[in-house]
Structures are given as C-alpha cells and as structure tokens.
Design a protein around this motif. Sequence first.
Motif, mmCIF file in Angstrom:
data_model
loop_
_atom_site.group_PDB
_atom_site.id
_atom_site.type_symbol
_atom_site.label_atom_id
_atom_site.label_comp_id
_atom_site.label_asym_id
_atom_site.label_seq_id
_atom_site.Cartn_x
_atom_site.Cartn_y
_atom_site.Cartn_z
ATOM 1 N N THR A 103 84.078 -12.134 -38.060
ATOM 2 C CA THR A 103 84.077 -10.826 -37.423
ATOM 3 C C THR A 103 83.298 -9.862 -38.316
ATOM 4 O OG1 THR A 103 86.232 -11.192 -36.364
ATOM 5 C CG2 THR A 103 85.510 -8.907 -36.628
ATOM 6 N N VAL A 104 82.350 -9.161 -37.712
ATOM 7 C CA VAL A 104 81.505 -8.231 -38.455
ATOM 8 C C VAL A 104 82.018 -6.817 -38.252
ATOM 9 C CG1 VAL A 104 79.167 -7.314 -38.741
ATOM 10 C CG2 VAL A 104 79.494 -9.739 -38.211
ATOM 11 N N ARG A 105 82.260 -6.125 -39.363
ATOM 12 C CA ARG A 105 82.721 -4.738 -39.324
ATOM 13 C C ARG A 105 81.751 -3.879 -40.121
ATOM 14 N NH1 ARG A 105 87.864 -7.139 -41.432
ATOM 15 N NH2 ARG A 105 89.144 -7.769 -39.642
ATOM 16 N N SER A 106 81.290 -2.794 -39.523
ATOM 17 C CA SER A 106 80.348 -1.893 -40.188
ATOM 18 C C SER A 106 80.862 -0.468 -40.155
ATOM 19 C CB SER A 106 78.970 -1.952 -39.504
ATOM 20 O OG SER A 106 78.466 -3.264 -39.465
ATOM 21 N N VAL A 107 80.569 0.267 -41.220
ATOM 22 C CA VAL A 107 80.941 1.678 -41.307
ATOM 23 C C VAL A 107 79.725 2.463 -41.798
ATOM 24 C CG1 VAL A 107 82.468 3.394 -42.336
ATOM 25 C CG2 VAL A 107 83.346 1.102 -41.829
ATOM 26 N N ILE A 108 79.345 3.483 -41.054
ATOM 27 C CA ILE A 108 78.268 4.370 -41.500
ATOM 28 C C ILE A 108 78.869 5.344 -42.502
ATOM 29 C CG2 ILE A 108 76.688 6.202 -40.772
ATOM 30 C CD1 ILE A 108 76.369 4.680 -38.119
ATOM 31 N N THR A 109 78.342 5.321 -43.720
ATOM 32 C CA THR A 109 78.937 6.091 -44.806
ATOM 33 C C THR A 109 78.164 7.358 -45.154
ATOM 34 O OG1 THR A 109 77.744 4.755 -46.443
ATOM 35 C CG2 THR A 109 79.958 4.020 -45.808
ATOM 36 N N ASN A 110 76.945 7.465 -44.656
ATOM 37 C CA ASN A 110 76.155 8.669 -44.919
ATOM 38 C C ASN A 110 75.054 8.779 -43.876
ATOM 39 O OD1 ASN A 110 75.133 10.984 -46.063
ATOM 40 N ND2 ASN A 110 74.370 10.008 -47.935
ATOM 41 N N VAL A 111 74.823 9.990 -43.425
ATOM 42 C CA VAL A 111 73.704 10.292 -42.542
ATOM 43 C C VAL A 111 72.997 11.516 -43.105
ATOM 44 C CG1 VAL A 111 72.959 10.986 -40.235
ATOM 45 C CG2 VAL A 111 74.868 9.386 -40.485
ATOM 46 N N VAL A 112 71.716 11.371 -43.375
ATOM 47 C CA VAL A 112 70.900 12.527 -43.734
ATOM 48 C C VAL A 112 70.234 12.986 -42.440
ATOM 49 C CG1 VAL A 112 68.961 13.393 -45.076
ATOM 50 C CG2 VAL A 112 70.495 11.679 -46.070
ATOM 51 N N PRO A 113 70.644 14.128 -41.897
ATOM 52 C CA PRO A 113 70.097 14.561 -40.616
ATOM 53 C C PRO A 113 68.597 14.823 -40.681
ATOM 54 C CG PRO A 113 72.101 15.771 -41.159
ATOM 55 C CD PRO A 113 71.675 15.045 -42.398
ATOM 56 N N THR A 114 67.907 14.516 -39.614
ATOM 57 C CA THR A 114 66.495 14.856 -39.483
ATOM 58 C C THR A 114 66.386 16.329 -39.097
ATOM 59 O OG1 THR A 114 65.991 12.620 -38.700
ATOM 60 C CG2 THR A 114 64.356 14.323 -38.245
ATOM 61 N N ASN A 115 65.491 17.050 -39.745
ATOM 62 C CA ASN A 115 65.251 18.438 -39.390
ATOM 63 C C ASN A 115 64.420 18.463 -38.104
ATOM 64 O OD1 ASN A 115 63.666 21.040 -39.301
ATOM 65 N ND2 ASN A 115 64.934 21.460 -41.094
ATOM 66 N N LYS A 116 65.021 18.929 -37.010
ATOM 67 C CA LYS A 116 64.375 18.864 -35.697
ATOM 68 C C LYS A 116 63.082 19.688 -35.654
ATOM 69 C CE LYS A 116 67.056 19.131 -32.065
ATOM 70 N NZ LYS A 116 68.133 19.569 -31.135
ATOM 71 N N MET A 117 63.094 20.860 -36.263
ATOM 72 C CA MET A 117 61.895 21.688 -36.252
ATOM 73 C C MET A 117 60.769 21.019 -37.032
ATOM 74 S SD MET A 117 61.387 25.665 -37.439
ATOM 75 C CE MET A 117 62.502 26.238 -36.156
ATOM 76 N N ALA A 118 61.109 20.474 -38.205
ATOM 77 C CA ALA A 118 60.106 19.797 -39.016
ATOM 78 C C ALA A 118 59.575 18.564 -38.293
ATOM 79 C CB ALA A 118 60.707 19.395 -40.365
ATOM 80 N N ALA A 119 60.473 17.850 -37.602
ATOM 81 C CA ALA A 119 60.050 16.668 -36.857
ATOM 82 C C ALA A 119 59.098 17.051 -35.726
ATOM 83 C CB ALA A 119 61.266 15.938 -36.293
ATOM 84 N N GLY A 120 59.379 18.188 -35.084
ATOM 85 C CA GLY A 120 58.497 18.650 -34.018
ATOM 86 C C GLY A 120 57.112 18.981 -34.539
ATOM 87 N N ILE A 121 57.046 19.666 -35.668
ATOM 88 C CA ILE A 121 55.756 19.992 -36.282
ATOM 89 C C ILE A 121 55.036 18.715 -36.699
ATOM 90 C CG2 ILE A 121 54.651 21.122 -38.249
ATOM 91 C CD1 ILE A 121 56.960 23.157 -38.187
ATOM 92 N N ALA A 122 55.788 17.784 -37.314
ATOM 93 C CA ALA A 122 55.196 16.521 -37.759
ATOM 94 C C ALA A 122 54.663 15.723 -36.575
ATOM 95 C CB ALA A 122 56.238 15.704 -38.525
ATOM 96 N N THR A 123 55.364 15.790 -35.454
ATOM 97 C CA THR A 123 54.912 15.065 -34.263
ATOM 98 C C THR A 123 53.572 15.593 -33.780
ATOM 99 O OG1 THR A 123 57.163 14.557 -33.541
ATOM 100 C CG2 THR A 123 55.448 14.533 -31.862
#
Length: 300
Positions: free
Chosen positions: A132-152
């Motif tokens: 049985t495989v069990r996973s836990v997400i222990t950290n999320v660094v959020p993406t900056n939506k505005m920066a992502a839009g400019i980068a896109t």
Amino acid sequence: MRNDPSIFSIRGFAGSPRPFPLRDLSLALSVIVAISGCASVPLEDAGTLTSYSNLGASKGKLSKKRIYVDGQGLAAVKTASIVPTTYTFAAASRVKSRADRSMVSNALDRALCVALSDKYQMVPAGQPADITVRSVITNVVPTNKMAAGIATVVTVGGGFAIPSKVPFVGVPRLPIGLGGLAVESEAVDSGGVQRAAIVWARGANAIQNNPRVSQVGDAYGLASKFASDFSGMLIAGKEPKMWDISLPTRHGVQSWLGGKPKYSACESFGRAPGVLGAIAANYGLPPEWTEKKPKPVVTH
C-alpha cells in the motif's frame, strides 16, 4: 567513441553533429538551471513516515531526495493500492483553495497509479494488496500568479520571435515567482513493514517548467515528477538510473491521452487532460481549466 554508450551526438547550430558525453549532461543541465534560476525547497523530515532509519543520505541535483528501497521485499509483490494523498497542516495552509490542493494531490496519485500499472495490478484503496502506497505533501511553494502571467507572455512571445531554422533553442522562463513541492511517501506490505520510502523536494526551474497562471501551477507539474521518481524505485526494486530512455508503455500513452487506464482502480483519480492539457500548459493556462473530474469507481 561510437561504441561508448555514454556518448551520444547532438547537432550544433552549424548543422554538424558533434559528440556529447552523457555523463556530462547532468552537470551541464545543473549549470543551466543554476544560471536561469529555480525555486528553493528544503529537504526536511516531516514525521509522516513509519520510519526514517533506513533512508540514505540526501542526493540529487534537480530533485533532492533521501530514499530507501527493499528490492528483495518487493520481488514477490503482485498487487498494489494507493491511499489518496494528504497534506500536512503547514503545507495545506500555503494553498488557499481546497480545490487547488485536491487537484495537485489527485494528479500525484493518478500519475503514480498509471506508472505502477506497468508492473503491478492496481486495486482500490482499502482492499487487500501486497503493498500500500501512502503519500503526504509536506511543503508547497506557491507559484506567483502575476509573475507566471508575465513569464508566459515573454516566453510564448519570445518563442515566436526565434527563427524556425535555429534548432534546439528554447526560450527560458523568467526566473521569478517559481513554485515548488515536497513529498514524503512509503510503500508498506500487508504486515505493515516498510518496503520503500522517499523524502523528496523539488523547485520549478526556468528551463524545464512552463509558467502557468495558478497558485499551484508548478506544484501540479512537479507532482508527476515525484510520481515518476517513486514509481521507478518500486518497479525496479532499486534506485533507478538518472537517465531512463525506456519507451512508454501502450497503456501509459493511452492514459496520458486521457483514455481509459489499465486498471479501474486508477479511475478514482480521474483521467489526464491529454493533448488539450499539454496545449494549455504551453500557453500558461491554469491546470484547473483542463483537469477532468474523477469518475466513481464501481466495485463488485
């Protein structure tokens, strides 16, 4: 030189092939990533595994990880199940939307289920299985939506500006507002014995990760990277080689295209967005625009 498997040829801008040592590719890529920028995600034990005593030292250039795999204990495994991925309180608090959190964890489980189907019969969570495989997400660094839009805008626009006759030239993403992901996962047998475990962390970088206008745009993409690393360990029964050029299986391609998975247990994690999702990613659209909702799994 031609008989050396560690050497392969790439075509230079002048059009003439030249040898490139495979053993140097990792170093070259690391240098490029360092120059272009990447998000920093610390590799830390979060206390979610049944044991950390078997884990090796930290390793990896792009994905940082500590791993343990009991190849002998996995040799007789025929069936596997996946417990839906959860979050630590700290990781969950970094993502505002519950729907976004669910989308990332679900993408991770779906990728794991499809990949593990290459070797194991996948059964629904809660039913008897060899592991049985069990996973836990222990950290999320959020993406900056505005920066992502400019980068896109810059990345997509720059791509149109490059002459098509210039091969192997991509437009790096602007190294701002990059996100990241950290996960702990383990596979335990029916007796509760840990047979494999991993502590994993990776930040998005300007070369390999397309910007997507979503707080979890990078975490969503990195979820499949994690699934590839951990499933590769379980299937091989050992740490897989860094560069795996094996061809995808037929069912794997079908699942990636959004088709029916090999085992019905994987339906509980929905189907991949396929080509539409790839196009959306290329143009920076939020992953939730193309994600397909899981279908109810009917068991008999």
